[in-house]
Design a protein around this motif. Structure first.
Motif, PDB file in Angstrom:
ATOM      1  N   GLY A 118       0.793  -1.225   0.000  1.00 55.57           N
ATOM      2  CA  GLY A 118       0.000   0.000   0.000  1.00 55.57           C
ATOM      3  C   GLY A 118       0.820   1.267   0.000  1.00 55.57           C
ATOM      4  O   GLY A 118       0.285   2.358   0.234  1.00 55.57           O
ATOM      5  N   ASN A 119       2.138   1.144  -0.274  1.00 57.87           N
ATOM      6  CA  ASN A 119       3.005   2.321  -0.224  1.00 57.87           C
ATOM      7  C   ASN A 119       2.993   3.131  -1.520  1.00 57.87           C
ATOM      8  O   ASN A 119       3.335   4.311  -1.510  1.00 57.87           O
ATOM      9  CB  ASN A 119       4.446   1.897   0.085  1.00 57.87           C
ATOM     10  N   VAL A 120       2.642   2.492  -2.636  1.00 60.49           N
ATOM     11  CA  VAL A 120       2.673   3.170  -3.933  1.00 60.49           C
ATOM     12  C   VAL A 120       1.449   2.765  -4.752  1.00 60.49           C
ATOM     13  O   VAL A 120       0.830   1.725  -4.508  1.00 60.49           O
ATOM     14  CB  VAL A 120       3.961   2.840  -4.719  1.00 60.49           C
ATOM     15  N   ASP A 121       1.131   3.589  -5.748  1.00 64.59           N
ATOM     16  CA  ASP A 121       0.023   3.267  -6.650  1.00 64.59           C
ATOM     17  C   ASP A 121       0.468   2.356  -7.790  1.00 64.59           C
ATOM     18  O   ASP A 121      -0.329   1.577  -8.321  1.00 64.59           O
ATOM     19  CB  ASP A 121      -0.570   4.553  -7.241  1.00 64.59           C
ATOM     20  N   GLY A 122       1.714   2.478  -8.207  1.00 63.35           N
ATOM     21  CA  GLY A 122       2.247   1.685  -9.307  1.00 63.35           C
ATOM     22  C   GLY A 122       3.757   1.718  -9.272  1.00 63.35           C
ATOM     23  O   GLY A 122       4.353   2.481  -8.500  1.00 63.35           O
ATOM     24  N   ILE A 123       4.384   0.897 -10.108  1.00 63.09           N
ATOM     25  CA  ILE A 123       5.839   0.750 -10.038  1.00 63.09           C
ATOM     26  C   ILE A 123       6.477   0.839 -11.421  1.00 63.09           C
ATOM     27  O   ILE A 123       6.015   0.216 -12.382  1.00 63.09           O
ATOM     28  CB  ILE A 123       6.215  -0.596  -9.382  1.00 63.09           C
ATOM     29  N   LEU A 124       7.556   1.616 -11.498  1.00 66.52           N
ATOM     30  CA  LEU A 124       8.422   1.692 -12.673  1.00 66.52           C
ATOM     31  C   LEU A 124       9.705   0.948 -12.327  1.00 66.52           C
ATOM     32  O   LEU A 124      10.300   1.210 -11.278  1.00 66.52           O
ATOM     33  CB  LEU A 124       8.743   3.141 -13.013  1.00 66.52           C
ATOM     34  N   MET A 125      10.142   0.040 -13.192  1.00 64.49           N
ATOM     35  CA  MET A 125      11.354  -0.682 -12.815  1.00 64.49           C
ATOM     36  C   MET A 125      12.135  -1.185 -14.023  1.00 64.49           C
ATOM     37  O   MET A 125      11.585  -1.402 -15.104  1.00 64.49           O
ATOM     38  CB  MET A 125      11.029  -1.849 -11.883  1.00 64.49           C
ATOM     39  N   SER A 126      13.437  -1.348 -13.785  1.00 59.68           N
ATOM     40  CA  SER A 126      14.349  -1.996 -14.723  1.00 59.68           C
ATOM     41  C   SER A 126      14.881  -3.217 -14.000  1.00 59.68           C
ATOM     42  O   SER A 126      15.341  -3.122 -12.858  1.00 59.68           O
ATOM     43  CB  SER A 126      15.480  -1.038 -15.102  1.00 59.68           C
ATOM     44  N   LEU A 127      14.796  -4.378 -14.634  1.00 67.48           N
ATOM     45  CA  LEU A 127      15.131  -5.638 -13.970  1.00 67.48           C
ATOM     46  C   LEU A 127      16.607  -5.706 -13.581  1.00 67.48           C
ATOM     47  O   LEU A 127      17.486  -5.236 -14.308  1.00 67.48           O
ATOM     48  CB  LEU A 127      14.794  -6.809 -14.891  1.00 67.48           C
ATOM     49  N   SER A 128      16.874  -6.337 -12.451  1.00 69.36           N
ATOM     50  CA  SER A 128      18.246  -6.505 -11.990  1.00 69.36           C
ATOM     51  C   SER A 128      18.969  -7.541 -12.849  1.00 69.36           C
ATOM     52  O   SER A 128      18.348  -8.390 -13.500  1.00 69.36           O
ATOM     53  CB  SER A 128      18.261  -6.968 -10.525  1.00 69.36           C
ATOM     54  N   LYS A 129      20.281  -7.462 -12.830  1.00 63.28           N
ATOM     55  CA  LYS A 129      21.095  -8.414 -13.585  1.00 63.28           C
ATOM     56  C   LYS A 129      20.845  -9.836 -13.100  1.00 63.28           C
ATOM     57  O   LYS A 129      20.700 -10.777 -13.899  1.00 63.28           O
ATOM     58  CB  LYS A 129      22.576  -8.058 -13.440  1.00 63.28           C
ATOM     59  N   GLU A 130      20.736 -10.014 -11.790  1.00 66.94           N
ATOM     60  CA  GLU A 130      20.572 -11.359 -11.234  1.00 66.94           C
ATOM     61  C   GLU A 130      19.222 -11.974 -11.602  1.00 66.94           C
ATOM     62  O   GLU A 130      19.130 -13.174 -11.869  1.00 66.94           O
ATOM     63  CB  GLU A 130      20.744 -11.333  -9.716  1.00 66.94           C
ATOM     64  N   SER A 131      18.166 -11.171 -11.641  1.00 70.88           N
ATOM     65  CA  SER A 131      16.854 -11.717 -12.007  1.00 70.88           C
ATOM     66  C   SER A 131      16.863 -12.196 -13.457  1.00 70.88           C
ATOM     67  O   SER A 131      16.217 -13.188 -13.797  1.00 70.88           O
ATOM     68  CB  SER A 131      15.741 -10.682 -11.791  1.00 70.88           C
ATOM     69  N   GLN A 132      17.641 -11.515 -14.307  1.00 69.10           N
ATOM     70  CA  GLN A 132      17.726 -11.936 -15.707  1.00 69.10           C
ATOM     71  C   GLN A 132      18.633 -13.155 -15.873  1.00 69.10           C
ATOM     72  O   GLN A 132      18.379 -14.007 -16.715  1.00 69.10           O
ATOM     73  CB  GLN A 132      18.205 -10.778 -16.573  1.00 69.10           C
ATOM     74  N   VAL A 133      19.681 -13.241 -15.064  1.00 67.38           N
ATOM     75  CA  VAL A 133      20.544 -14.430 -15.106  1.00 67.38           C
ATOM     76  C   VAL A 133      19.761 -15.659 -14.649  1.00 67.38           C
ATOM     77  O   VAL A 133      19.816 -16.721 -15.271  1.00 67.38           O
ATOM     78  CB  VAL A 133      21.787 -14.228 -14.207  1.00 67.38           C
ATOM     79  N   GLU A 134      19.015 -15.499 -13.553  1.00 63.96           N
ATOM     80  CA  GLU A 134      18.249 -16.615 -12.988  1.00 63.96           C
ATOM     81  C   GLU A 134      16.959 -16.877 -13.762  1.00 63.96           C
ATOM     82  O   GLU A 134      16.303 -17.896 -13.543  1.00 63.96           O
ATOM     83  CB  GLU A 134      17.906 -16.321 -11.520  1.00 63.96           C
ATOM     84  N   GLN A 135      16.600 -15.925 -14.647  1.00 59.62           N
ATOM     85  CA  GLN A 135      15.344 -16.044 -15.386  1.00 59.62           C
ATOM     86  C   GLN A 135      14.162 -16.201 -14.432  1.00 59.62           C
ATOM     87  O   GLN A 135      13.242 -17.002 -14.663  1.00 59.62           O
ATOM     88  CB  GLN A 135      15.404 -17.235 -16.350  1.00 59.62           C
ATOM     89  N   TYR A 136      14.191 -15.427 -13.360  1.00 57.04           N
ATOM     90  CA  TYR A 136      13.149 -15.500 -12.330  1.00 57.04           C
ATOM     91  C   TYR A 136      12.373 -14.184 -12.297  1.00 57.04           C
ATOM     92  O   TYR A 136      12.935 -13.126 -12.001  1.00 57.04           O
ATOM     93  CB  TYR A 136      13.777 -15.773 -10.954  1.00 57.04           C
ATOM     94  N   PHE A 137      11.067 -14.287 -12.597  1.00 58.06           N
ATOM     95  CA  PHE A 137      10.247 -13.082 -12.656  1.00 58.06           C
ATOM     96  C   PHE A 137       8.918 -13.234 -11.908  1.00 58.06           C
ATOM     97  O   PHE A 137       8.022 -12.414 -12.059  1.00 58.06           O
ATOM     98  CB  PHE A 137       9.967 -12.705 -14.120  1.00 58.06           C
ATOM     99  N   ASP A 138       8.793 -14.299 -11.104  1.00 58.37           N
ATOM    100  CA  ASP A 138       7.535 -14.545 -10.398  1.00 58.37           C
ATOM    101  C   ASP A 138       7.149 -13.383  -9.503  1.00 58.37           C
ATOM    102  O   ASP A 138       5.966 -13.068  -9.352  1.00 58.37           O
ATOM    103  CB  ASP A 138       7.641 -15.823  -9.553  1.00 58.37           C
ATOM    104  N   HIS A 139       8.149 -12.753  -8.880  1.00 55.06           N
ATOM    105  CA  HIS A 139       7.859 -11.663  -7.955  1.00 55.06           C
ATOM    106  C   HIS A 139       7.219 -10.483  -8.670  1.00 55.06           C
ATOM    107  O   HIS A 139       6.375  -9.787  -8.103  1.00 55.06           O
ATOM    108  CB  HIS A 139       9.123 -11.220  -7.224  1.00 55.06           C
ATOM    109  N   VAL A 140       7.611 -10.256  -9.945  1.00 53.24           N
ATOM    110  CA  VAL A 140       7.018  -9.160 -10.718  1.00 53.24           C
ATOM    111  C   VAL A 140       5.620  -9.549 -11.197  1.00 53.24           C
ATOM    112  O   VAL A 140       4.672  -8.768 -11.085  1.00 53.24           O
ATOM    113  CB  VAL A 140       7.905  -8.786 -11.918  1.00 53.24           C
ATOM    114  N   ASN A 141       5.488 -10.763 -11.700  1.00 57.01           N
ATOM    115  CA  ASN A 141       4.188 -11.213 -12.200  1.00 57.01           C
ATOM    116  C   ASN A 141       3.146 -11.317 -11.091  1.00 57.01           C
ATOM    117  O   ASN A 141       1.966 -11.034 -11.309  1.00 57.01           O
ATOM    118  CB  ASN A 141       4.337 -12.569 -12.910  1.00 57.01           C
ATOM    119  N   THR A 142       3.583 -11.710  -9.903  1.00 56.62           N
ATOM    120  CA  THR A 142       2.661 -11.774  -8.757  1.00 56.62           C
ATOM    121  C   THR A 142       2.150 -10.388  -8.414  1.00 56.62           C
ATOM    122  O   THR A 142       0.958 -10.194  -8.122  1.00 56.62           O
ATOM    123  CB  THR A 142       3.368 -12.390  -7.538  1.00 56.62           C
ATOM    124  N   LEU A 143       3.042  -9.418  -8.455  1.00 57.20           N
ATOM    125  CA  LEU A 143       2.667  -8.031  -8.174  1.00 57.20           C
ATOM    126  C   LEU A 143       1.580  -7.567  -9.145  1.00 57.20           C
ATOM    127  O   LEU A 143       0.571  -6.980  -8.736  1.00 57.20           O
ATOM    128  CB  LEU A 143       3.911  -7.148  -8.319  1.00 57.20           C
TER     129      LEU A 143
END
Length: 336
Positions: A118-143
């Motif tokens: 509840g801290n923000v209305d929406g989020i702007l982001m650029s993915l971290s290097k590690e999330s792209q190496v691990e190919q892990y995006f569940d945390h973004v898709n869940t959001l």
């Protein structure tokens, strides 16, 4: 001069009008006359009134705050994007809360978890290097599935269904390589500290395709794992191979390449031409000034912010990807 802030109710009491009238006047409601609006706004400045954003958020369920998640706080490109975001957000009545993932997946996940409370209305982001190496995006898709709009910029992934703002990294590096080939370069070194990211991969592909198209030219690639080893690695290559041009995947690497080559006695651009990314203040003031591919970071920030705010106002819009055109800015590190 009055320093203590007053409440909306106190301001209404001073003006001898209702709290509703003051609120509507401050929000430019059509129900309030221009004369009253002017009177209320003048008094608000005089008596040091400012709206309670937390109270407004509790009432409207909107914070008017946008979360911004950036991988590297030191990168000149990130700073330029952030300026574009802040300026556009402010113009549209939003504040920003900026967080840095430091290229860490675990930190990125923790940041998104915090912002989702509840801290923000929406989020702007650029993915971290590690999330792209691990190919892990569940945390973004869940959001996103939980109803919090996300707009990705620069580093994106097709498996995340959201609005995106990017440049054409392939074409940008392809065109830069073609320029170097046209100037007579034949032993072009590609240097990248971001090889594991989508943008790093696409920039390499543009370079490799231009060489393949030319024919009979070998790729020469230096992947930077640790910057502390970069000087030794590049020194070894420049001494062993007849490198006549360098494409650096970011600004810091391009400027470092200038300094290392110059220290070894190479003349820039007569013996080695160098092109980097990001049209930052460092590129303008290097010696010689670095020829760069301008990503127009401020424009990326502006467009990404516009997309997110549009999404907040209309959640039924189709997801779109906007490509910001780059500009090759010739300076002192390339031959005409």
């Amino acid at each position: 001069m009055i320093n203590k802030k007053i409440t909306l109710k106190e301001l209404a009491g001073i003006l001898k009008v209702s709290v509703s009238t003051v609120s509507k006047a401050l929000n430019d409601s059509y129900e309030i006359s221009e004369a009253t609006k002017k009177k209320v706004k003048t008094a608000a400045i005089k008596y040091n009134y400012s709206p309670n954003l937390l109270a407004q958020g509790l009432k409207t369920k909107k914070t008017k705050i946008l979360g911004v998640v950036i991988p590297d706080m030191r990168a000149p490109f990130s700073i330029r994007v952030l300026r574009g975001i802040e300026k556009e957000a402010s113009a549209q009545g939003y504040n920003i809360l900026t967080c840095f993932s430091d290229e860490s997946l675990s930190k990125e996940k923790a940041i998104l978890d915090m912002l989702s409370q509840g801290n923000v209305d929406g989020i702007l982001m650029s993915l971290s290097k590690e999330s792209q190496v691990e190919q892990y995006f569940d945390h973004v898709n869940t959001l996103i599935s939980n109803g919090i709009p996300v707009t990705l910029f620069d580093r994106v992934d097709e498996r995340i269904q959201c609005d995106k703002v990017i440049i054409n990294d392939f074409d940008s590096t392809y065109d830069a390589t073609k320029l170097l080939l046209k100037s007579g370069a034949r032993n072009i070194l590609f240097i990248s500290p971001i090889s594991t990211t989508t943008i790093g991969k696409n920039r390499y592909r543009g370079y490799a395709f231009a060489l393949e198209e030319r024919g009979n030219l070998k790729e020469k690639v230096l992947h930077i794992e640790e910057y502390r080893d970069f000087s030794d690695d590049l020194t070894r290559i420049l001494k062993a191979d007849k490198i006549d041009a360098i494409i650096a995947a970011n600004e810091l690497t391009g400027i470092s390449a200038i300094n290392i080559a110059t220290r070894l006695g190479f003349k820039i651009p007569e013996q080695i031409s160098i092109i980097g990314f990001t049209n930052g203040i460092l590129s303008m003031n290097s010696n010689p000034p670095l020829t760069t591919i301008s990503q127009h970071g401020k424009d990326i920030g502006k467009v990404a912010t516009q997309k997110l705010i549009n999404r907040l106002e209309n959640k039924n819009l189709d997801f779109t990807t906007t490509v910001i055109e780059t500009t090759l800015i010739k300076r002192g590190t390339t031959r005409n």
